[in-house]
Write a protein that holds these residues in place. Structure first.
Motif, PDB file in Angstrom:
ATOM      1  N   ARG A  22       0.859  -1.187   0.000  1.00 54.24           N
ATOM      2  CA  ARG A  22       0.000   0.000   0.000  1.00 54.24           C
ATOM      3  C   ARG A  22       0.892   1.233   0.000  1.00 54.24           C
ATOM      4  NH1 ARG A  22      -5.439   1.174   2.589  1.00 54.24           N
ATOM      5  NH2 ARG A  22      -5.378   3.414   2.860  1.00 54.24           N
ATOM      6  N   ARG A  86      -5.282   8.096  -3.593  1.00 56.56           N
ATOM      7  CA  ARG A  86      -5.589   7.690  -2.213  1.00 56.56           C
ATOM      8  C   ARG A  86      -6.800   6.756  -2.183  1.00 56.56           C
ATOM      9  NH1 ARG A  86      -1.877   6.807  -0.038  1.00 56.56           N
ATOM     10  NH2 ARG A  86      -3.030   6.547   1.870  1.00 56.56           N
ATOM     11  N   SER A  89      -5.573   3.400  -3.324  1.00 55.25           N
ATOM     12  CA  SER A  89      -4.636   2.738  -2.421  1.00 55.25           C
ATOM     13  C   SER A  89      -5.377   1.965  -1.332  1.00 55.25           C
ATOM     14  CB  SER A  89      -3.670   3.736  -1.794  1.00 55.25           C
ATOM     15  OG  SER A  89      -4.327   4.537  -0.842  1.00 55.25           O
ATOM     16  N   GLY A  90      -6.631   2.314  -1.083  1.00 53.98           N
ATOM     17  CA  GLY A  90      -7.422   1.590  -0.089  1.00 53.98           C
ATOM     18  C   GLY A  90      -8.106   0.350  -0.625  1.00 53.98           C
TER      19      GLY A  90
END
Length: 116
Positions: A22, A86, A89-90
């Protein structure tokens, strides 16, 4: 104590060893900035060529217009790219790699076909 730690290590399965990569927020931000510098530089050149060839503006006016548009483009798209990065990335999909993933998958499929 040493034997206890060895037993604890041996109870860890392959699934527990799965590593999920991550990106940190700082890495996402640096990626966004470097990408935007490159993309905005290209857009500046495109804007400048268009303004010089299609308008009767002076060199300084064309440079000013191209700079203004490039700065606005840079800031807006930097923010969009950062939040997009972002968000992704989750999401775990496609971010993990299991050791021998394809070999295990092939064996699993062969086993299922043989035991239908």
């Amino acid at each position: 104590m040493n034997k206890l730690s060895q037993n604890a290590k041996s109870s860890v399965t392959d699934e527990d060893r799965e590593i999920i990569f991550r990106d940190s927020p700082q890495r996402s931000f640096i990626k966004a900035i470097t990408y935007r510098i490159l993309a905005s530089g290209v857009m500046f050149i495109v804007f400048f060529i268009i303004f010089r060839s299609t308008t009767q503006r002076t060199l300084n006016e064309s440079l000013g217009d191209a700079t203004l548009i490039s700065v606005i483009d840079f800031v807006v798209k930097l923010a969009i790219y950062y939040f997009h990065e972002r968000f992704w990335s989750g999401i775990k999909w496609g971010k993990y790699w299991k050791k021998n993933y394809w070999a295990r998958r092939a064996w699993k499929q062969a086993y299922r076909r043989a035991h239908r």
